[in-house]
Design a protein around this motif. Structure first.
Motif, PDB file in Angstrom:
ATOM      1  N   MET A  53       0.862  -1.176   0.000  1.00 11.60           N
ATOM      2  CA  MET A  53       0.000   0.000   0.000  1.00 11.60           C
ATOM      3  C   MET A  53       0.901   1.229   0.000  1.00 11.60           C
ATOM      4  O   MET A  53       1.613   1.494   0.985  1.00 11.60           O
ATOM      5  CB  MET A  53      -0.920  -0.034   1.222  1.00 11.60           C
ATOM      6  CG  MET A  53      -1.965  -1.143   1.124  1.00 11.60           C
ATOM      7  SD  MET A  53      -2.425  -1.889   2.710  1.00 11.60           S
ATOM      8  CE  MET A  53      -1.099  -3.079   2.938  1.00 11.60           C
ATOM      9  N   THR A  54       0.872   1.970  -1.100  1.00 11.37           N
ATOM     10  CA  THR A  54       1.898   2.991  -1.328  1.00 11.37           C
ATOM     11  C   THR A  54       1.811   4.168  -0.364  1.00 11.37           C
ATOM     12  O   THR A  54       2.838   4.670   0.100  1.00 11.37           O
ATOM     13  CB  THR A  54       1.809   3.511  -2.770  1.00 11.37           C
ATOM     14  OG1 THR A  54       0.470   3.965  -3.023  1.00 11.37           O
ATOM     15  CG2 THR A  54       2.168   2.421  -3.762  1.00 11.37           C
ATOM     16  N   LYS A  55       0.617   4.645  -0.021  1.00 17.53           N
ATOM     17  CA  LYS A  55       0.500   5.847   0.804  1.00 17.53           C
ATOM     18  C   LYS A  55       0.946   5.618   2.239  1.00 17.53           C
ATOM     19  O   LYS A  55       1.552   6.480   2.860  1.00 17.53           O
ATOM     20  CB  LYS A  55      -0.938   6.376   0.783  1.00 17.53           C
ATOM     21  CG  LYS A  55      -1.260   7.234  -0.424  1.00 17.53           C
ATOM     22  CD  LYS A  55      -2.569   7.969  -0.231  1.00 17.53           C
ATOM     23  CE  LYS A  55      -2.854   8.892  -1.411  1.00 17.53           C
ATOM     24  NZ  LYS A  55      -4.132   9.624  -1.232  1.00 17.53           N
ATOM     25  N   ILE A  56       0.629   4.469   2.774  1.00 15.97           N
ATOM     26  CA  ILE A  56       0.997   4.221   4.169  1.00 15.97           C
ATOM     27  C   ILE A  56       2.285   3.403   4.267  1.00 15.97           C
ATOM     28  O   ILE A  56       2.738   3.080   5.364  1.00 15.97           O
ATOM     29  CB  ILE A  56      -0.132   3.499   4.925  1.00 15.97           C
ATOM     30  CG1 ILE A  56      -0.421   2.129   4.283  1.00 15.97           C
ATOM     31  CG2 ILE A  56      -1.382   4.331   4.968  1.00 15.97           C
ATOM     32  CD1 ILE A  56      -1.419   1.315   5.069  1.00 15.97           C
ATOM     33  N   LYS A  57       2.881   3.089   3.111  1.00 14.84           N
ATOM     34  CA  LYS A  57       4.143   2.359   3.053  1.00 14.84           C
ATOM     35  C   LYS A  57       4.105   1.116   3.947  1.00 14.84           C
ATOM     36  O   LYS A  57       4.993   0.864   4.762  1.00 14.84           O
ATOM     37  CB  LYS A  57       5.311   3.266   3.451  1.00 14.84           C
ATOM     38  CG  LYS A  57       5.510   4.425   2.489  1.00 14.84           C
ATOM     39  CD  LYS A  57       6.704   5.269   2.865  1.00 14.84           C
ATOM     40  CE  LYS A  57       6.874   6.412   1.861  1.00 14.84           C
ATOM     41  NZ  LYS A  57       8.034   7.265   2.207  1.00 14.84           N
ATOM     42  N   LYS A  58       3.039   0.349   3.754  1.00 15.62           N
ATOM     43  CA  LYS A  58       2.847  -0.859   4.539  1.00 15.62           C
ATOM     44  C   LYS A  58       2.647  -2.034   3.608  1.00 15.62           C
ATOM     45  O   LYS A  58       2.081  -1.892   2.532  1.00 15.62           O
ATOM     46  CB  LYS A  58       1.635  -0.703   5.460  1.00 15.62           C
ATOM     47  CG  LYS A  58       1.408  -1.881   6.393  1.00 15.62           C
ATOM     48  CD  LYS A  58       0.214  -1.621   7.306  1.00 15.62           C
ATOM     49  CE  LYS A  58      -0.030  -2.814   8.217  1.00 15.62           C
ATOM     50  NZ  LYS A  58      -1.202  -2.604   9.098  1.00 15.62           N
ATOM     51  N   SER A  59       3.124  -3.200   4.038  1.00  9.48           N
ATOM     52  CA  SER A  59       2.989  -4.400   3.227  1.00  9.48           C
ATOM     53  C   SER A  59       2.435  -5.532   4.084  1.00  9.48           C
ATOM     54  O   SER A  59       2.593  -5.551   5.310  1.00  9.48           O
ATOM     55  CB  SER A  59       4.346  -4.825   2.637  1.00  9.48           C
ATOM     56  OG  SER A  59       4.863  -3.824   1.800  1.00  9.48           O
ATOM     57  N   GLY A  60       1.786  -6.446   3.426  1.00 10.98           N
ATOM     58  CA  GLY A  60       1.333  -7.665   4.082  1.00 10.98           C
ATOM     59  C   GLY A  60       1.610  -8.831   3.161  1.00 10.98           C
ATOM     60  O   GLY A  60       1.901  -8.646   1.977  1.00 10.98           O
ATOM     61  N   HIS A  61       1.531 -10.031   3.684  1.00 12.35           N
ATOM     62  CA  HIS A  61       1.795 -11.174   2.816  1.00 12.35           C
ATOM     63  C   HIS A  61       0.873 -12.337   3.150  1.00 12.35           C
ATOM     64  O   HIS A  61       0.300 -12.423   4.238  1.00 12.35           O
ATOM     65  CB  HIS A  61       3.263 -11.602   2.911  1.00 12.35           C
ATOM     66  CG  HIS A  61       3.569 -12.493   4.087  1.00 12.35           C
ATOM     67  ND1 HIS A  61       4.042 -12.010   5.278  1.00 12.35           N
ATOM     68  CD2 HIS A  61       3.464 -13.837   4.238  1.00 12.35           C
ATOM     69  CE1 HIS A  61       4.222 -13.011   6.127  1.00 12.35           C
ATOM     70  NE2 HIS A  61       3.878 -14.133   5.523  1.00 12.35           N
ATOM     71  N   GLY A  62       0.761 -13.198   2.196  1.00 10.46           N
ATOM     72  CA  GLY A  62       0.055 -14.461   2.342  1.00 10.46           C
ATOM     73  C   GLY A  62       0.707 -15.460   1.418  1.00 10.46           C
ATOM     74  O   GLY A  62       1.794 -15.223   0.877  1.00 10.46           O
TER      75      GLY A  62
END
Length: 744
Positions: A53-62
Motif C-alpha cells: 500500500m503505497t500511501k501508508i508504506k505498509k505491506s502484508g503477505h500471504g
C-alpha cells in the motif's frame, strides 16, 4: 489482432516438447508417491504473495499456489485486497488512505532458486475469498512456471483423507523464510443447499500468513486453498479450505469474462470446457459441426474437411491409432503435436515433417503441421461411449489416458504390479526406472517392455501402451461410475445423510431400481407417516414413475410435488426440453441419459443467466438510482431462484454464479438502503417544518412508508448475508441498522 487470434497465439504453448513435458509432469499428483517427492513438488509450487500500500508504506503477505505452466496463481482475496470484508460505505475512504495497491510474488522463496515477479490481480471474489493472480516477467508477459499443482478430481474428496498444506506463516518484517508444511486430515465437508461442498474443514494447524496456500492430498493433488476466515469461528488456528471445485468454477468465470492473459496454458482446466457429453470446446477456438477449422501460424483461418478416417501417431506410450471422429483438437508447438480427444484424453507426438490430408472445396491437399497452430475438429453429434467399472487414469510424459478393463502388469527386477497398484514410474539418467506402489513399495531397475492392453472411450478396439520408455508416468485408480456420475447422483442432489434414504436413492439410480419400492414403503411405515407427508419419499415415488419410462406419467407425478422441491423442478425442466422423453434417441428413464440431459440443460440455463450477472456487476458501483436499482434487485432475486434449480440439474455447477448473485444483491440492497435512509431524513425534516395538519399527515405517511421499505430491505440483506455465510467462505459483513430519530 482480434480476440480469437490472441487466444490462438496463446495456445501455441499447449503442445510440449519432450523436455518441457517431463518437467511439467513432475508436479502432477499421484495416489501415494514418496512423501519427499510430494513435499518437494508442493514446496516448489507454493508462492508468497506480497501486497503493498503505497500511501501508508505498509505491506502484508500471504501464500498462493501455481496452477498452470504460465504463471497463474490462486490465493485468498483477503491476501490481495485491503478492502476485503469492509462495509461498502468505508471502501472509498480506505482506498484513498492506502493509495495504489501493488503486488509481487516470490517463487522458491529463501532458496538458491528464489525469483521475484510483478503480479496482477485479474479476478477476485469476496464471498468465495478467492483471487487469481497472474505473474508477469520483465517484459510484462506470463513467465514459464513448470512447477505447478493440478486439481484433485471432485469424486476423490471425502472425510478422513490425509492432507498437506504449505505456506509462509508469520507477520511483520521477518517474512523472508522458506515455506513450512503442516499435515492433518479432512474432518468435515460443509455443504450448500444444492448438496455441493462449500467448505472443507481439516485439523491441520495454520496461522496468519498461511492464507491462500495449497492444501493437497497425500499424492500432491490440490484439494483447495487455505482460508482462516470460517475455520477460526469454532476451532482456533484450524485449517479451513476453499474447495477446489469452487475455485475451478471461479477460473472458468475468468475465462468467460475475458480476464485471462493472452498467452495462457489451459490444459490443466480442460474439464471446464467439456459439455454434458464430454465434448471439448476450448475458449477462443470454436468447433463447428460440419467442418474442421485450420488456424495457421500466419494468422489465416479456413474451413476444410479432414481427409483421413484415422490418425496414427508415435506417442510416448507407443504408436496409437486415433479415429478422426474422436478428435477434438490438434495443437502444434515447436515441432510437438498434441491430440486432444473428446472425453478428456490427450496424446503428444513429434509433428516435425508430418502433413495431414484435408479437402478444401472438394480438392485434396496436404497441410504441414509445422505451419499450424491448431486444428479444431468437427463437433461430434453423439456422446462417446463412457467407460464402465473400475480402471486407472495414466499421465505419462504430457499424455493423459483414462483406461478400463486393464490387462497386463508392470514388471521391474522380477517384481510384478498390476497397473492399478502403481502410482508412479520415474526414470533416471542410467535408464533405470523406479516404480512406486500404492502400498509404499519402491522398486528400481529395468522395466520390462510388456505392453498393457486396455479400453479407452475413443476407440472401438482396445489399445496397447508401453510404459518402459516414458520419463515419468503417474497413475491413479478410477471408479468410472463415480467419475461419470459425480454431482449428478440423486443422493448428492438431495444431500442425504440418512443411510436408509441414501440406499433407496442409489437403487433408484441403478439397474435394480424396482427394489427401491418396498424400501420406500417400509421407510414410510417405520416413520409412522404416509408418503404424502414426506417430501423425500414422495420424490422417490415420483422417480419410480420416471424409471418406469412413461414420460407423460412421469411429468404428471413430478408436477404434484411442491414448487420448493428443487430436484423435482429440475427433472421437470429436462422433460420440458425433451417432451417425448428421449435425449439423443435414448430414454430419459435411464439414469445416465437423465444425468447427461440435465447437465446439458444446466449449462444452457447458466449460459443464459451469466450475461445478466455480468451486467449487474458492472453497474454495482455506479451512483445510486433508486428505481433502476430496485428493478435490478428484483431481477437478481429471479436469477437466484433460477440458479437454485440449475444447481439441482447438476449439483454445484451454478454455485459460483449463485454466490455472485447474492453478492450483487447485497451491494444493490445496501445502495437502496442508504438512498432510502436519506429520503427518510428529508421526510422527517418535512414533518418538523410542516405548516398545516394536511402537510404534516402527508409527511408522516411518507416517513412510515419509508420505514417499512427500510425494514424490508434490512431483512433481505440479513437473509442474503446468512445465505452467503452458509454457501460461501469469506463473507463476514453485518446487516445495516436503522434508528428512528427521537421525537419522530
Amino acid at each position: 489482432m482480434g480476440s480469437r487470434q490472441r487466444w490462438l497465439f496463446a495456445l501455441w504453448g499447449l503442445g510440449l516438447v519432450a523436455a518441457q513435458a517431463a518437467d511439467a509432469q513432475t508436479i502432477i499428483g499421484t495416489q501415494r508417491p514418496d512423501g519427499d517427492a510430494v513435499d518437494e513438488r508442493l514446496r516448489r509450487a507454493t508462492v508468497m504473495v506480497r501486497t503493498h500500500m503505497t500511501k501508508i508504506k505498509k505491506s502484508g503477505h500471504g501464500s498462493g499456489v501455481l496452477v498452470n505452466r504460465t504463471g497463474l496463481v490462486i490465493t485468498n482475496n483477503h491476501v490481495v485486497d485491503p478492502n476485503h470484508n469492509k462495509p461498502p460505505e468505508q471502501r472509498i475512504a480506505i482506498a484513498q488512505a492506502f493509495g495504489k495497491i501493488t503486488h509481487e510474488v516470490y517463487t522458491d522463496l529463501a532458496t538458491p532458486r528464489e525469483r521475484k515477479y510483478n503480479a496482477k490481480v485479474i479476478h477476485q471474489s469476496e464471498p468465495c475469498d478467492v483471487a487469481l493472480v497472474q505473474l508477469l516477467d520483465e517484459k510484462g508477459n506470463p513467465p514459464s512456471t513448470p512447477n505447478y499443482i493440478t486439481f484433485m478430481p471432485n469424486e476423490s474428496l471425502r472425510t478422513g483423507i490425509k492432507i498437506l498444506t504449505m505456506g509462509f506463516p508469520g507477520e511483520g518484517e521477518n517474512w523472508r523464510k522458506a515455506a513450512t508444511r503442516s499435515d492433518g486430515l479432512v474432518t468435515q465437508l460443509l455443504r450448500s443447499q444444492s448438496g455441493a461442498v462449500s467448505f472443507v474443514e481439516t485439523d491441520a494447524t495454520v496461522v496468519p500468513g498461511n492464507s491462500g496456500g495449497p492444501v493437497v492430498d497425500s499424492g500432491g493433488q490440490l484439494i483447495g486453498i487455505v482460508s482462516l476466515l470460517k475455520a477460526g469461528e469454532g476451532t482456533k488456528n484450524t485449517c479451513g479450505v476453499v474447495p477446489g471445485h469452487l475455485v475451478k468454477q471461479f477460473v472458468k468465470t475468468a475465462f468467460e469474462q475475458g480476464r485471462m492473459p493472452e498467452k495462457i496454458d489451459v490444459l490443466p482446466f480442460m474439464e471446464l470446457f467439456m459439455n454434458e457429453n464430454d465434448v471439448l470446446k476450448l475458449p477462443g477456438i470454436d468447433r463447428v459441426s460440419d467442418a474442421a477449422v485450420i488456424h495457421r501460424r500466419d494468422g489465416t483461418i479456413r474451413q476444410c474437411a479432414l481427409g483421413f478416417d484415422q490418425l496414427s501417431v508415435n506417442t510416448p506410450v507407443g504408436r496409437m491409432d486415433v479415429p478422426a471422429a474422436a478428435l477434438a483438437y490438434i495443437l502444434v508447438d515447436n515441432g510437438t503435436g498434441t491430440l486432444l480427444m473428446d472425453g478428456g484424453d490427450r496424446l503428444t507426438f513429434p509433428a516435425t515433417g508430418l502433413s495431414l490430408a484435408v479437402k478444401v472445396d472438394g480438392k485434396s491437399e496436404q497441410v504441414k503441421l509445422n505451419d499450424v497452430v491448431a486444428i479444431a475438429c468437427p463437433l461430434r453429434p453423439r456422446p462417446l461411449a463412457p467407460l464402465t467399472g473400475t480402471g486407472v487414469i495414466v499421465q505419462p510424459d504430457g499424455c493423459s489416458l483414462g483406461l478400463a478393463d486393464v490387462k497386463g502388469e508392470i514388471s521391474v527386477e522380477g517384481a510384478r504390479f498390476p497397473l492399478a497398484n502403481v502410482t508412479l514410474i520415474e526414470s533416471d539418467p542410467t535408464g533405470n526406472r523406479t516404480v512406486s506402489s500404492v502400498k509404499g513399495e519402491r522398486v528400481r531397475g529395468k522395466l520390462a517392455a510388456t505392453p498393457i492392453t486396455a479400453r479407452v472411450c475413443w476407440s472401438a478396439k482396445p489399445v496397447q501402451l508401453k510404459l518402459d520408455t516414458v520419463e515419468q508416468a503417474f497413475v491413479r485408480p478410477a471408479d468410472w461410475s463415480l467419475v461419470h456420475a459425480r454431482g449428478r447422483r440423486l443422493s448428492e442432489r438431495l444431500a442425504l445423510k440418512d443411510p436408509e434414504l441414501k440406499a433407496i436413492a442409489d437403487l433408484l439410480d441403478g439397474p435394480d431400481w424396482q427394489k427401491a419400492h418396498p424400501l420406500i414403503e417400509a421407510k414410510a411405515k417405520i416413520a409412522g407417516q404416509p408418503l404424502t407427508t414426506s417430501k423425500t419419499l414422495r420424490l422417490f415415488r415420483a422417480l419410480e414413475v420416471v424409471r418406469g419410462g412413461d414420460a407423460e406419467a412421469a411429468k404428471a407425478e413430478l408436477r404434484k410435488l411442491p414448487k420448493d422441491q428443487l430436484v423435482a423442478q429440475a427433472y421437470l425442466r429436462v422433460y420440458e426440453r425433451y417432451p417425448d422423453g428421449t435425449y439423443l434417441g435414448e430414454k430419459l428413464s435411464v439414469p445416465d441419459v437423465m444425468w447427461r440431459a440435465s447437465t446439458g440443460e444446466a449449462l444452457r440455463a447458466l449460459a443464459a443467466v451469466t450475461p445478466h450477472l455480468d451486467d449487474a456487476e458492472k453497474r454495482r458501483d455506479d451512483p445510486p438510482k433508486l428505481d433502476e436499482d430496485t428493478r435490478t434487485v428484483m431481477a437478481l432475486q429471479k436469477y437466484e431462484k433460477e440458479l437454485d434449480v440449475i444447481d439441482q440439474l447438476e449439483v454445484g455447477v451454478a454455485q459460483s454464479s449463485l454466490i455472485r448473485v447474492l453478492e450483487s444483491q447485497y451491494y444493490f440492497q445496501i445502495k437502496r438502503f442508504h438512498e432510502l435512509r436519506n429520503e427518510h431524513a428529508d421526510a422527517v425534516a418535512e414533518i418538523r417544518s410542516a405548516t398545516s395538519r394536511g402537510s404534516f399527515q402527508r409527511s408522516l405517511a411518507r416517513v412510515r412508508a419509508l420505514e417499512a421499505q427500510l425494514e424490508a430491505i434490512r431483512k433481505d440483506i440479513t437473509r442474503i448475508i446468512s445465505r452467503l455465510r452458509t454457501d460461501s467462505v469469506g463473507f463476514k459483513l453485518e446487516p445495516p441498522t436503522f434508528k428512528r430519530e427521537e421525537g419522530q
